[in-house]
Motif scaffolding. Structure first.
Motif, PDB file in Angstrom:
ATOM      1  N   LYS A  69    -102.961  -7.489   4.478  1.00  0.00           N
ATOM      2  CA  LYS A  69    -102.062  -6.591   3.715  1.00  0.00           C
ATOM      3  C   LYS A  69    -100.730  -6.413   4.466  1.00  0.00           C
ATOM      4  O   LYS A  69     -99.649  -6.515   3.877  1.00  0.00           O
ATOM      5  N   LEU A  70    -100.821  -6.212   5.768  1.00  0.00           N
ATOM      6  CA  LEU A  70     -99.604  -6.040   6.582  1.00  0.00           C
ATOM      7  C   LEU A  70     -98.812  -7.345   6.673  1.00  0.00           C
ATOM      8  O   LEU A  70     -97.578  -7.328   6.645  1.00  0.00           O
ATOM      9  N   ALA A  71     -99.511  -8.471   6.746  1.00  0.00           N
ATOM     10  CA  ALA A  71     -98.839  -9.775   6.802  1.00  0.00           C
ATOM     11  C   ALA A  71     -98.046 -10.016   5.514  1.00  0.00           C
ATOM     12  O   ALA A  71     -96.931 -10.550   5.551  1.00  0.00           O
ATOM     13  N   LYS A  72     -98.607  -9.613   4.390  1.00  0.00           N
ATOM     14  CA  LYS A  72     -97.921  -9.780   3.097  1.00  0.00           C
ATOM     15  C   LYS A  72     -96.699  -8.861   3.010  1.00  0.00           C
ATOM     16  O   LYS A  72     -95.643  -9.256   2.521  1.00  0.00           O
ATOM     17  N   ASP A  73     -96.841  -7.629   3.503  1.00  0.00           N
ATOM     18  CA  ASP A  73     -95.755  -6.645   3.399  1.00  0.00           C
ATOM     19  C   ASP A  73     -94.655  -6.823   4.433  1.00  0.00           C
ATOM     20  O   ASP A  73     -93.529  -6.383   4.230  1.00  0.00           O
ATOM     21  N   PHE A  74     -94.991  -7.456   5.581  1.00  0.00           N
ATOM     22  CA  PHE A  74     -93.992  -7.576   6.649  1.00  0.00           C
ATOM     23  C   PHE A  74     -93.711  -9.029   7.047  1.00  0.00           C
ATOM     24  O   PHE A  74     -93.240  -9.287   8.156  1.00  0.00           O
ATOM     25  N   ASN A  75     -94.005  -9.963   6.143  1.00  0.00           N
ATOM     26  CA  ASN A  75     -93.727 -11.381   6.370  1.00  0.00           C
ATOM     27  C   ASN A  75     -94.336 -11.852   7.699  1.00  0.00           C
ATOM     28  O   ASN A  75     -93.650 -12.362   8.583  1.00  0.00           O
ATOM     29  N   GLY A  76     -95.649 -11.661   7.793  1.00  0.00           N
ATOM     30  CA  GLY A  76     -96.329 -12.024   9.030  1.00  0.00           C
ATOM     31  C   GLY A  76     -97.345 -13.141   8.861  1.00  0.00           C
ATOM     32  O   GLY A  76     -97.643 -13.566   7.740  1.00  0.00           O
ATOM     33  N   GLU A  77     -97.852 -13.614   9.986  1.00  0.00           N
ATOM     34  CA  GLU A  77     -98.958 -14.573  10.022  1.00  0.00           C
ATOM     35  C   GLU A  77     -99.976 -14.071  11.040  1.00  0.00           C
ATOM     36  O   GLU A  77     -99.602 -13.393  11.999  1.00  0.00           O
ATOM     37  N   VAL A  78    -101.239 -14.394  10.802  1.00  0.00           N
ATOM     38  CA  VAL A  78    -102.325 -13.782  11.579  1.00  0.00           C
ATOM     39  C   VAL A  78    -102.927 -14.736  12.612  1.00  0.00           C
ATOM     40  O   VAL A  78    -103.245 -15.880  12.309  1.00  0.00           O
ATOM     41  N   ILE A  79    -103.096 -14.209  13.833  1.00  0.00           N
ATOM     42  CA  ILE A  79    -103.782 -14.935  14.900  1.00  0.00           C
ATOM     43  C   ILE A  79    -105.113 -14.230  15.139  1.00  0.00           C
ATOM     44  O   ILE A  79    -105.140 -13.050  15.484  1.00  0.00           O
ATOM     45  N   SER A  80    -106.208 -14.959  14.942  1.00  0.00           N
ATOM     46  CA  SER A  80    -107.535 -14.377  15.140  1.00  0.00           C
ATOM     47  C   SER A  80    -107.858 -14.267  16.634  1.00  0.00           C
ATOM     48  O   SER A  80    -107.640 -15.201  17.390  1.00  0.00           O
ATOM     49  N   ALA A  81    -108.372 -13.097  17.022  1.00  0.00           N
ATOM     50  CA  ALA A  81    -108.806 -12.883  18.412  1.00  0.00           C
ATOM     51  C   ALA A  81    -110.290 -12.549  18.385  1.00  0.00           C
ATOM     52  O   ALA A  81    -110.701 -11.416  18.588  1.00  0.00           O
ATOM     53  N   ASP A  82    -111.075 -13.566  18.057  1.00  0.00           N
ATOM     54  CA  ASP A  82    -112.522 -13.392  17.940  1.00  0.00           C
ATOM     55  C   ASP A  82    -113.202 -14.546  18.670  1.00  0.00           C
ATOM     56  O   ASP A  82    -113.002 -15.712  18.321  1.00  0.00           O
TER      57      ASP A  82
END
Length: 295
Positions: free
Chosen positions: A25-38
């Motif tokens: 949701k935040l990536a869509k609203d703030f033009n982001g991309e996600v890095i998984s830390a799992d």
């Protein structure tokens, strides 16, 4: 904080709390991309048991550090930091916001602050420790490094041996990541009360069983992942592999697994509560305003 530091958004919280949904949701609203830390989602074929985000759930948001290596190989914090730093640079080159999302707290701290000096493996010491049961290894660690014992998986022999190796070789407790921030990081913690979290954990376990988690573990073993390796991965893979080996009944497996997931969530919270920079919130409007002010 210095504006020269690169900005990264960090989403943390215990297992099943809703970190993935929030990060997208935040990536869509703030033009982001996600890095998984799992530490388990880096492995190919370990999807249902790790709660890996699906292509559909990603909603077009690019994700990094999922399906990186085979579960037959090793992946550690040092490799994660190197890969995550590379991903952060790629995201920033596009003018986008890097969002770190995951529950492996040691990896996240290592990325934000840098790793402490590593201790070289000692094959002879490892061989000696290998002969002890996980229970005995945990008792030993508890005596010489009670702080690390609070956050470690007491059934994971590989991690227990590594923790003991560091303490016995250095005569010091397992070092925490350094405390000099490498990034301008806003850390948001997904807030859930205990009862809500327990219910979320229960519902997610039932859903994963229906999605075919047993078949996933069978397939991993068929493709050469040993029972011991599956056991070392902990949680779902440990208890399902024991069930598939006929060591426990299905009912015992479900009960022990749910209990272990709840214990894991407690260990995550023990680690997270020490970090006073985390802003705990579950109201999206408030989170959105926080990010707007910072970004």
């Amino acid at each position: 904080m210095s504006n020269k530091l690169q900005k990264i958004l960090v989403i943390v919280g215990p297992t099943s709390s809703g970190k993935t949904i929030l990060s997208i949701k935040l990536a869509k609203d703030f033009n982001g991309e996600v890095i998984s830390a799992d530490s388990r989602q880096v492995y190919k074929g370990m999807d249902i048991g790790t709660g890996k985000v699906t292509k559909k759930e990603m909603q077009g948001i690019k994700h990094y550090l999922l399906d990186v290596v085979s579960p037959k190989t090793e992946y550690n914090a040092a490799k994660f930091v190197k890969a995550a730093e590379k991903a952060i640079k790629q995201i920033q080159k596009k003018g986008k916001l890097p969002i770190i999302c995951g529950g492996t707290m040691f990896w996240i701290d290592a990325l934000l602050f840098g790793l402490p000096e590593t201790v070289k493996p000692d094959p002879q010491l490892r061989k000696k420790l290998e002969k002890l049961s996980a229970e005995k290894l945990f008792i030993k660690l508890k005596k010489i490094d009670p702080t690390r014992a609070k956050t470690i998986d007491k059934n994971n022999k590989r991690r227990l041996i590594r923790a003991l190796e560091i303490v016995l070789k250095t005569g010091q407790p397992v070092p925490k990541p350094l405390k000099k921030l490498k990034y301008d990081a806003l850390k948001i913690g997904v807030k859930r009360d205990n009862q809500t979290l327990k219910k979320l954990i229960h519902n997610r376990l039932i859903a994963r069983m229906r999605q075919g988690m047993v078949a996933e573990v069978k397939k991993l073993h068929k493709h050469g992942v040993s029972w011991q390796k599956l056991d070392d991965f902990g949680l779902e893979y440990r208890w399902l592999s024991r069930y598939l080996r006929g060591l426990i009944t299905k009912q015992e497996m479900l009960e022990r697994l749910e209990l272990e997931i709840n214990h894991y969530a407690k260990r995550q919270m023990t680690w997270l509560k020490k970090d006073k920079e985390i802003v705990w919130e579950n109201d999206y409007k408030k989170i959105e305003n926080l990010v707007k002010k910072w970004y």
